[in-house]
Design a protein around this motif. Sequence first.
Motif, PDB file in Angstrom:
ATOM      1  N   THR A  67       0.826  -1.218   0.000  1.00 42.61           N
ATOM      2  CA  THR A  67       0.000   0.000   0.000  1.00 42.61           C
ATOM      3  C   THR A  67       0.858   1.265   0.000  1.00 42.61           C
ATOM      4  O   THR A  67       0.330   2.369  -0.046  1.00 42.61           O
ATOM      5  CB  THR A  67      -0.921   0.082   1.245  1.00 42.61           C
ATOM      6  OG1 THR A  67      -0.100   0.235   2.411  1.00 42.61           O
ATOM      7  CG2 THR A  67      -1.817  -1.109   1.387  1.00 42.61           C
ATOM      8  N   ALA A 119      -4.915   4.804   8.157  1.00 40.69           N
ATOM      9  CA  ALA A 119      -5.901   5.000   7.083  1.00 40.69           C
ATOM     10  C   ALA A 119      -6.981   6.012   7.455  1.00 40.69           C
ATOM     11  O   ALA A 119      -7.396   6.799   6.614  1.00 40.69           O
ATOM     12  CB  ALA A 119      -6.531   3.659   6.726  1.00 40.69           C
ATOM     13  N   ARG A 204      -2.953   6.281  -5.171  1.00 44.90           N
ATOM     14  CA  ARG A 204      -4.041   6.402  -4.192  1.00 44.90           C
ATOM     15  C   ARG A 204      -5.134   7.376  -4.656  1.00 44.90           C
ATOM     16  O   ARG A 204      -6.318   7.108  -4.506  1.00 44.90           O
ATOM     17  CB  ARG A 204      -3.452   6.879  -2.869  1.00 44.90           C
ATOM     18  CG  ARG A 204      -4.436   7.049  -1.737  1.00 44.90           C
ATOM     19  CD  ARG A 204      -3.723   7.633  -0.549  1.00 44.90           C
ATOM     20  NE  ARG A 204      -2.545   6.827  -0.233  1.00 44.90           N
ATOM     21  CZ  ARG A 204      -2.532   5.861   0.664  1.00 44.90           C
ATOM     22  NH1 ARG A 204      -3.600   5.613   1.357  1.00 44.90           N
ATOM     23  NH2 ARG A 204      -1.447   5.160   0.886  1.00 44.90           N
ATOM     24  N   THR A 214     -10.705   4.025  -0.047  1.00 42.51           N
ATOM     25  CA  THR A 214      -9.275   3.694   0.127  1.00 42.51           C
ATOM     26  C   THR A 214      -8.932   3.439   1.591  1.00 42.51           C
ATOM     27  O   THR A 214      -8.076   2.618   1.895  1.00 42.51           O
ATOM     28  CB  THR A 214      -8.366   4.828  -0.403  1.00 42.51           C
ATOM     29  OG1 THR A 214      -8.801   6.049   0.166  1.00 42.51           O
ATOM     30  CG2 THR A 214      -8.411   4.933  -1.902  1.00 42.51           C
ATOM     31  N   GLU A 218      -6.965   0.153   2.844  1.00 43.83           N
ATOM     32  CA  GLU A 218      -5.629   0.369   3.410  1.00 43.83           C
ATOM     33  C   GLU A 218      -5.593  -0.184   4.840  1.00 43.83           C
ATOM     34  O   GLU A 218      -4.646  -0.859   5.235  1.00 43.83           O
ATOM     35  CB  GLU A 218      -5.281   1.860   3.410  1.00 43.83           C
ATOM     36  CG  GLU A 218      -3.835   2.095   3.831  1.00 43.83           C
ATOM     37  CD  GLU A 218      -3.436   3.563   3.779  1.00 43.83           C
ATOM     38  OE1 GLU A 218      -4.333   4.424   3.771  1.00 43.83           O
ATOM     39  OE2 GLU A 218      -2.229   3.829   3.757  1.00 43.83           O
TER      40      GLU A 218
END
Lengths: 323, 200
Positions: A67, A119, A204, A214, A218
């Motif tokens: 990631t 995240a 991203r 996302t 993540e």
Amino acid sequence: MENFKNLPIVKKLGFNRIILVLVLIAMYFIFSLGSGRMLGQSDLMNALNMVDYLGFLALGVTFVIATGGIDFSIGPVMVCSGLIAGRLLVTFGWPLWLALIMCVVVGMIFGVFNGILVAFMGLPSFISSMASMMLAKGVGSVFTHVQNSNWPASGAPNSGYKYFVSYNGIPTGLIFLLVVTIICSILLNKTLIGRYILCIGSNREAVRLSGVDTRKWEALAYVICGTLAGIAAITYVGVITQVQPGLGDEFNNNAIASCVMGGTSMAGGVASIGGTFIGVLIISLLRVGIQAMGFRPDYQYIITGIIVALAVFADIRSSARKK
Amino acid sequence: MFEQSARWNEYYRELEPARRRELLDQLCMTEPDDGANDYRRMLFRARHVDEKQPGRVVDRFLFNCLNFAQIWSSAKWFRKYARRETLQTLDAMLAGRAGEYGEAGERAFYWEIRNAAARYLKTCESSGYNRSLFGMIASGDESRAERVCRDVWRMSEGLAERLDLRGQLRLWNRAVQDAYFMSDPGAQRRFEEYCEKNQS
């Protein structure tokens, strides 16, 4: 060299992966020559013991690195899981199966915690994982009153957890790790979850504008990493038996070195589960080889440090070449 | 073949889905129909509308730009699986239906993809793109340009070559590459050099 790289089989297997396997084989012979004897079954079993827990840690951190982040808490989380579950088993008399589940749950909780910090709260993974590394060490120490957590020895009641590492000479830990490696490989390369994780590492902003949450995906990478650190704790206690509070940092370096060496890019978006597995074998053989050659184990830190630096350098060089 | 009126150009230059919807509705009413207006609406729905959550704005074509680059990476093994996935993705983008609307349909599909690719290229300007060392270091302009070139190659030429799908990806490749060439004066030269380096 270019002709070799363009061979269909080399393209299929990956040049870097072939080099890694050759390095592994070369290391075996170099250490055998250096120690004046061929590394035998006991040396390899010794190496495999480390492969078991380091393998789970490295697989987990591969998802996070994919990631574009990093998790420096995996080693202390693994030790913390072993400490808490061990105390629950031995001092509080929890059944073994529940203590083993607790190992995984503790790892998962740290994974959720890291996922929320990175995240959802937007903290840099470098900093937040440092924080949870300290937290894991502290929680383990407080819970055990800074005492070792002694898991039952082989043959004692409740020693069945050792079957996760070895059973009648069969390296069950390695089989277990291979199965999880295959599952992780499918998860990362052939499922939507893996696709999202890799795409987040790659770009991203584009993933976010596509309407994909996302933050959720993540965070999931960190949860997978934490869960695998919890599973690593089961094989770690299977090998070590006596877990000491305050340890675990050194496993981070080894796991991250295995990943990067295996072809996972530190920029995110590119990850190789198979490569990570080979990286783990190299790091583990390195430790056994250095000991077999008569060096003190602390030399391993120096050599691992050099390898990490070389792997980082190679990663940067190779991404520059690919561009 | 891909030329169209200035009003439609305006629609395909716009990158915001909400504004695009307004323009689409307007143009379908005011501009002469070349026979592909239904197809344009279908493309818009396939790209931006989430049937399960109608209020949510998505961009599936934008995601597929990334997705194709990732399929390229994972297609070393299980190539048939990757091929099937690519064809299914093209189907979901209604690529197969462009032919039903003749030249106007192909034009509509080309411009829709070109718009998605332009939006993708816009995201490459964000500060989060192409960071190295676990996201800690931002990249320079040159490194960023090279990385964009690599991504574009992977999602177009590289994928078509690796999966032997040149025919099926013809319009996709042309649209993605044209969007890239228009994004930066040195892009075409950089792309051609990259293609040369990666020829199998």
